[in-house]
Design an enzyme around this catalytic site. Sequence first.
Site, PDB file in Angstrom:
ATOM      1  N   ARG A 174       0.828  -1.205   0.000  1.00  0.00           N
ATOM      2  CA  ARG A 174       0.000   0.000   0.000  1.00  0.00           C
ATOM      3  C   ARG A 174       0.868   1.262   0.000  1.00  0.00           C
ATOM      4  NH1 ARG A 174      -1.987   1.109   4.204  1.00  0.00           N
ATOM      5  NH2 ARG A 174      -1.035  -0.428   5.581  1.00  0.00           N
TER       6      ARG A 174
ATOM      7  N   LYS B 212      -8.701  -2.301   0.679  1.00  0.00           N
ATOM      8  CA  LYS B 212      -8.558  -1.417   1.828  1.00  0.00           C
ATOM      9  C   LYS B 212      -9.346  -0.114   1.649  1.00  0.00           C
ATOM     10  CE  LYS B 212      -6.167  -3.953   4.602  1.00  0.00           C
ATOM     11  NZ  LYS B 212      -6.865  -4.593   5.758  1.00  0.00           N
TER      12      LYS B 212
ATOM     13  N   HIS C 104     -10.523  -4.208  12.418  1.00  0.00           N
ATOM     14  CA  HIS C 104      -9.431  -4.869  11.699  1.00  0.00           C
ATOM     15  C   HIS C 104      -9.056  -6.097  12.516  1.00  0.00           C
ATOM     16  CE1 HIS C 104      -5.097  -4.719   9.969  1.00  0.00           C
ATOM     17  NE2 HIS C 104      -5.901  -5.388   9.169  1.00  0.00           N
TER      18      HIS C 104
ATOM     19  N   SER D 287       0.140  -6.775  11.540  1.00  0.00           N
ATOM     20  CA  SER D 287       0.879  -7.756  10.753  1.00  0.00           C
ATOM     21  C   SER D 287       1.979  -8.400  11.590  1.00  0.00           C
ATOM     22  CB  SER D 287       1.494  -7.081   9.526  1.00  0.00           C
ATOM     23  OG  SER D 287       2.210  -7.996   8.743  1.00  0.00           O
TER      24      SER D 287
ATOM     25  N   LYS E  85      -2.585 -13.058  13.679  1.00  0.00           N
ATOM     26  CA  LYS E  85      -4.030 -12.875  13.537  1.00  0.00           C
ATOM     27  C   LYS E  85      -4.654 -13.952  12.640  1.00  0.00           C
ATOM     28  CE  LYS E  85      -5.062  -9.000  11.529  1.00  0.00           C
ATOM     29  NZ  LYS E  85      -5.582  -9.233  10.154  1.00  0.00           N
ATOM     30  N   THR E  86      -4.056 -14.172  11.481  1.00  0.00           N
ATOM     31  CA  THR E  86      -4.591 -15.170  10.556  1.00  0.00           C
ATOM     32  C   THR E  86      -4.339 -16.585  11.058  1.00  0.00           C
ATOM     33  OG1 THR E  86      -4.336 -13.704   8.646  1.00  0.00           O
ATOM     34  CG2 THR E  86      -4.459 -16.056   8.195  1.00  0.00           C
TER      35      THR E  86
ATOM     36  N   ASP F  55      -9.727 -10.905   8.342  1.00  0.00           N
ATOM     37  CA  ASP F  55      -9.140  -9.554   8.313  1.00  0.00           C
ATOM     38  C   ASP F  55     -10.068  -8.412   8.722  1.00  0.00           C
ATOM     39  OD1 ASP F  55      -6.820  -7.978   7.816  1.00  0.00           O
ATOM     40  OD2 ASP F  55      -7.661  -7.343   5.899  1.00  0.00           O
TER      41      ASP F  55
ATOM     42  N   ARG G 168       1.906 -12.367  -1.637  1.00  0.00           N
ATOM     43  CA  ARG G 168       0.583 -12.754  -1.129  1.00  0.00           C
ATOM     44  C   ARG G 168      -0.169 -13.635  -2.121  1.00  0.00           C
ATOM     45  NH1 ARG G 168      -1.731  -9.703   3.202  1.00  0.00           N
ATOM     46  NH2 ARG G 168      -0.345  -8.049   3.930  1.00  0.00           N
TER      47      ARG G 168
END
Length: 531
Positions: A59, A199, A218, A238, A242-243, A257, A323
């Site tokens: 980003r 996003k 988030h 990140s 989390k994932t 997410d 990704r």
Amino acid sequence: MSTRVNPNCRLEDQGIEGLGRVYYNLLEPALMNEAVTRGEGRIGQGGTFLVTTGAHTGRSPKDKFVVRTPAVEDTIWWENNAPMAPDAFDRLHADMLAHMKGRDYFVQDLFGGADPEHRLDVRVVTELAWHGLFIRHLLRRPAAEELAEFTPEFTIINCPDFTADPERHGCRSGTVIALNLDAKLILIGGTAYAGENKKSVFTLLNYLLPDKGIMPMHCSANHAPGNPDDSAIFFGLSGTGKTTLSADPSRVLIGDDEHGWSDNGIFNFEGGCYAKTINLSAQAEPEIFATTSRFGTVIENMIFDEDTLELDFEDNSITDNMRCAYPLDAISNASTTSLGGSPKNVIMLTCDAYGVLPPIARLTPAQAMYHFLSGFTAKTPGTEVGVTEPIPTFSTCFGAPFMPRRPEVYGKLLADKIAQDGANCWLVNTGWTGGAFGTGSRMPIRATRALLSAALDGSLNDAQFRRDPNFGFDVPVSVEGVSDVLLDPRRTWDDGAAYDRQAARLVQMFSDNFAQYLDGIDEDVRAAAIG
């Protein structure tokens, strides 16, 4: 005329005229065929789509702007969102429309949000066919009969080949992401990084939903098998897990997410996942790994063998941010509805590279708001050029780049939801123990999973707790399957005095960062901030 578009809502009806061919709501095979024909990428093993995004492999937060109109003047967090003048946006819009004339475009009409009562109807207009494939994975796909009635509430126009003019368009560089809430329009130019599309929708929902009393988050989320009311959410930046931690095979994945928390419960904003693939392995994350050879998955910025097309998960010569993007139904234990009840457990993940925080702590609602507004994690050496020692990162609400409103708005919403629904709150450290980065070791994933399981099944509530002398939260003294020493970070250090100095340093970092919020928070949160 195709039934996959509302005949009364074509681009011409939105003032977008003079284009080449316009492809409305193509399905995955057709999008891949167009992308290959146009030389945008190539087909990989299993029918994946392999693509690189050029100069932008992530980003561009410094190139993101909100149009400053009287209607939004008092609601935007301007210290965090760069303003763009309305007349500059108008010039940008006109110049982008001129750029689009004669070119082919791909339109995807999609939903942002799994809850029909609160979803956002979004039209995404892209210059690249593979961007259409990407956003079709990441947002939620209407049925054909819904498309026949679809009228967008917001439109995103993405032209990677368009170069902005900072002087004429009031931006910073040739890359621009401009959000005009009055015009219900987002313009993206000068970047092929597909994550800007998703996003942008998240930023929109973060602005719109608080006015409806809905908390945008988030976070990842899951629920117990057969019991959507037994749900949990996982906040985290990140690298905090989390994932990985939400993708527990013993629970049902709601999403990885972005979610909303309404009076109806929680709902995924998205219809897919955008997972990092660096060092991904079939042993550690078999289901995510399997998507990298699944038909239609977008493989972004990965090195691969030119002959065999075999992916190299360790080669980060393009970017660490490699990704893959795929729909949720690629994960076997994913929820078919992407809905859950109000969470029973709220988990805030942090990667403490200083070795100070315990592996798990129970938070009061005030402490939860404190840590939510703090949004702490730490960058470790090697993650960025020039990082030679741990660097604290405070990203308020665990997602500052996507927060158009003041942090206190989201903090108050979270506090109200926790109080209303009686959720248990936990801080989980997936970082270092036994010392800081370089001296200690990474928190054992087996211990983290055991502690999370005890929190989610309710057994941790019956444990004996001690009060942490540094942050004031409660820490379990003993949990089955976890070393008692691990639960007391000071005992894991060889030098207790060194731990005390490091702890004092981290407490001061938190305090210095939180000073910006002291004027706008309740007294109980202020008390939590000072221990």
